[in-house]
Scaffold this active site. Structure first.
Site, PDB file in Angstrom:
ATOM      1  NE  ARG A  58      -3.152   0.216   3.127  1.00 52.35           N
ATOM      2  CZ  ARG A  58      -2.710   0.670   4.311  1.00 52.35           C
ATOM      3  NH1 ARG A  58      -2.347   1.925   4.443  1.00 52.35           N
ATOM      4  NH2 ARG A  58      -2.668  -0.130   5.349  1.00 52.35           N
ATOM      5  CE1 TYR A 111     -17.541   8.784 -15.724  1.00 51.52           C
ATOM      6  CE2 TYR A 111     -16.150   8.928 -13.781  1.00 51.52           C
ATOM      7  CZ  TYR A 111     -17.026   8.222 -14.579  1.00 51.52           C
ATOM      8  OH  TYR A 111     -17.399   6.949 -14.231  1.00 51.52           O
ATOM      9  CG  ASP A 185      -9.658  13.926 -15.744  1.00 49.50           C
ATOM     10  OD1 ASP A 185      -8.982  13.381 -16.635  1.00 49.50           O
ATOM     11  OD2 ASP A 185     -10.585  13.356 -15.137  1.00 49.50           O
ATOM     12  CE  LYS A 210     -12.557   5.519 -19.080  1.00 45.84           C
ATOM     13  NZ  LYS A 210     -12.437   5.837 -17.711  1.00 45.84           N
TER      14      LYS A 210
HETATM   15  N1  LCS Z   1     -11.910  11.180 -15.586  1.00 44.02           N
HETATM   16  C1  LCS Z   1     -12.532  11.073 -16.773  1.00 44.02           C
HETATM   17  C2  LCS Z   1     -12.443  12.190 -17.759  1.00 44.02           C
HETATM   18  C3  LCS Z   1     -13.276   9.928 -17.055  1.00 44.02           C
HETATM   19  O1  LCS Z   1     -13.898   9.852 -18.240  1.00 44.02           O
HETATM   20  C4  LCS Z   1     -13.352   8.892 -16.084  1.00 44.02           C
HETATM   21  C5  LCS Z   1     -14.155   7.670 -16.322  1.00 44.02           C
HETATM   22  C6  LCS Z   1     -12.695   9.053 -14.883  1.00 44.02           C
HETATM   23  C7  LCS Z   1     -11.973  10.193 -14.667  1.00 44.02           C
HETATM   24  C8  LCS Z   1     -12.732   7.996 -13.810  1.00 44.02           C
HETATM   25  O2  LCS Z   1     -11.878   6.960 -14.145  1.00 44.02           O
HETATM   26  P1  LCS Z   1     -12.052   5.449 -13.636  1.00 44.02           P
HETATM   27  O3  LCS Z   1     -12.183   5.523 -12.157  1.00 44.02           O
HETATM   28  O4  LCS Z   1     -13.257   4.903 -14.284  1.00 44.02           O
HETATM   29  O5  LCS Z   1     -10.771   4.806 -14.060  1.00 44.02           O
HETATM   30  N2  LCS Z   1     -14.991   7.743 -17.430  1.00 44.02           N
HETATM   31  C9  LCS Z   1     -15.847   6.853 -17.810  1.00 44.02           C
HETATM   32  C10 LCS Z   1     -16.709   7.065 -18.893  1.00 44.02           C
HETATM   33  O6  LCS Z   1     -16.813   8.104 -19.537  1.00 44.02           O
HETATM   34  N3  LCS Z   1     -17.383   5.970 -19.105  1.00 44.02           N
HETATM   35  O7  LCS Z   1     -17.120   5.000 -18.152  1.00 44.02           O
HETATM   36  C11 LCS Z   1     -16.119   5.518 -17.250  1.00 44.02           C
END
Ligand code: LCS
Length: 397
Positions: A58, A111, A185, A210
């Site tokens: 951790r 998001y 972000d 992504k």
């Molecule tokens: N920031 C952005 C711009 C995102 O699109 C997402 C997830 C996150 C942070 C969060 O990331 P995660 O915890 O899922 O790794 N976006 C998603 C979307 O547009 N569709 O499903 C998840």
């Protein structure tokens, strides 16, 4: 490695390599929760920070160190913390930069879960957020107060692709108070398209789920900043507050995916530009939201701060919600799924899926209409992607 002297492709492959006793070319997966100490004294010295070395996963693990060094290099940052998800990165960064009584000034289009964290989650702990249209720089300036400790934005925004001028926002925030952390972000761009720290931001967060991983098989995130802030993210945001640790196996998959980041993002961008131009010319389409189109509002800023325009777009169709749903359900190649940045072309309906945390009024204020469809353009042949959309859209004329 140093982000100024070597090219991106070289760094995405070589940065962060950790020596290992077997001489393995690929950094091994250190699938261990804890690390042996040679003596009680050594264990004590590591806990006291008097000796370098691993303690417990951790707090750090060589598989994670490798990808942290890679991401720090690719974002031109002093340091990086790997996290279990993009939301882990965002929450660890926000918890580390705020305390009860502080205010966050955030972009009104984010998001859905980031929006939920800022609008419903953090207020429970005494941190309030003011949501502002970041295309209106005067509004950003007016929202700042002596309580503001964080300015938070995405660009291009999920899902309307609104482009925010990072350098202009960072200047406004730092002119007001140099201590404000401007957090960007950078998920939609990936480090290949944009490096917000070089434009004046203080902290970059990523959903590595992504483009960074790129193969649709990992949930992960990263925070990049100066060494002092990253130490706080690791020792407080991750260790104590969220526990959102990346697994060594996911770190291995990310190191593997990263080797082709530039090539993938180039292809995503080429395919997206072709699809955007096709969609713009189709009679069933009301509007295409893609930063690469000259007709798009944020195009000039995008040209200034993005190396290319990326694989994400949204489209507003001239048909009823039911007709649009039926046409999308019948698509052959494009898959109905949330997430983005994968090899497969993905389509989703933000109002009922990724942005369902917004109230109807909030959706309206952010320009997320009932007719908006988001597309993550994949790596398939552009002609095949376009043919799939043509078949679906021709049914709507
Ligand atoms: N920031 C952005 C711009 C995102 O699109 C997402 C997830 C996150 C942070 C969060 O990331 P995660 O915890 O899922 O790794 N976006 C998603 C979307 O547009 N569709 O499903 C998840």
């Amino acid at each position: 490695m140093d982000c100024k002297n070597l090219g991106f492709a070289t760094r995405q492959i070589h940065a962060g390599k950790e020596a290992n006793s077997a001489g393995a070319l690929v950094t091994p997966i250190y699938q261990t929760s804890t690390f042996e100490f040679e003596s009680v004294e050594q264990g004590g010295a590591r806990f006291a920070g008097k000796e370098e070395g691993y303690i417990y996963s951790r707090l750090g693990n060589p598989s994670l160190t490798q990808v942290e060094k890679k991401l720090a290099d690719l974002e031109c940052a002093e340091a990086c913390a790997a996290t279990a998800s993009g939301m882990g990165a965002i929450s660890a960064a926000l918890w580390s930069a705020t305390k009860a009584g502080d205010e966050v000034v955030a972009s009104d289009t984010l998001y859905g879960c980031t929006f939920a964290l800022l609008s419903h989650g953090m207020p429970n702990f005494g941190v309030a957020t003011k949501f502002v249209d970041f295309a209106d720089l005067d509004a950003v300036k007016e929202a700042l107060t002596e309580k503001t400790t964080v300015v938070y934005l995405e660009t291009p925004c999920n899902p309307t692709l609104k482009v925010v001028d990072i350098a202009a926002v960072a200047k406004i925030a730092h002119d007001y108070n140099p201590a404000i952390k401007v957090i960007v972000d950078n998920t939609f761009c990936s480090p290949y398209i944009s490096n917000p720290l070089t434009l004046g931001a203080d902290v970059v967060v990523h959903s590595a789920t992504k483009y960074i991983n790129g193969h649709g098989d990992v949930i992960a995130g990263f925070v990049m900043s100066d060494a002092e802030f990253i130490n706080r993210v690791k020792m407080f945001g991750i260790k104590d507050m969220t526990g959102c640790v990346m697994s060594p196996f996911n770190a291995f998959l990310i190191a593997r995916g990263l080797k082709t980041l530039d090539i993938r993002v180039q292809r995503h961008s080429e395919n997206a530009m072709k699809l955007a131009k096709f969609l713009e010319s189709h009679p069933a389409v009301e509007k295409v939201y893609y930063p690469g189109l000259e007709s798009f509002e944020g195009h000039e800023i995008a040209k200034k701060q993005m190396r290319m325009f990326g694989g994400m777009m949204s489209v507003e169709l001239k048909a009823s919600r039911e007709a649009v749903g039926k046409a999308l359900n019948e698509m052959e190649l494009a898959t109905i799924a949330v997430s983005l940045g994968d090899a497969e072309t993905l389509i989703e309906h933000p109002a009922t899926m990724t942005h369902s945390t917004y109230s109807p009024e909030e959706l309206k204020a952010s320009g997320i209409s009932e007719g908006l469809v988001r597309i993550s353009v994949g790596l398939e042949d552009a002609d095949d992607i376009i043919a799939d959309f043509k078949t679906a859209l021709d049914k709507l004329i």
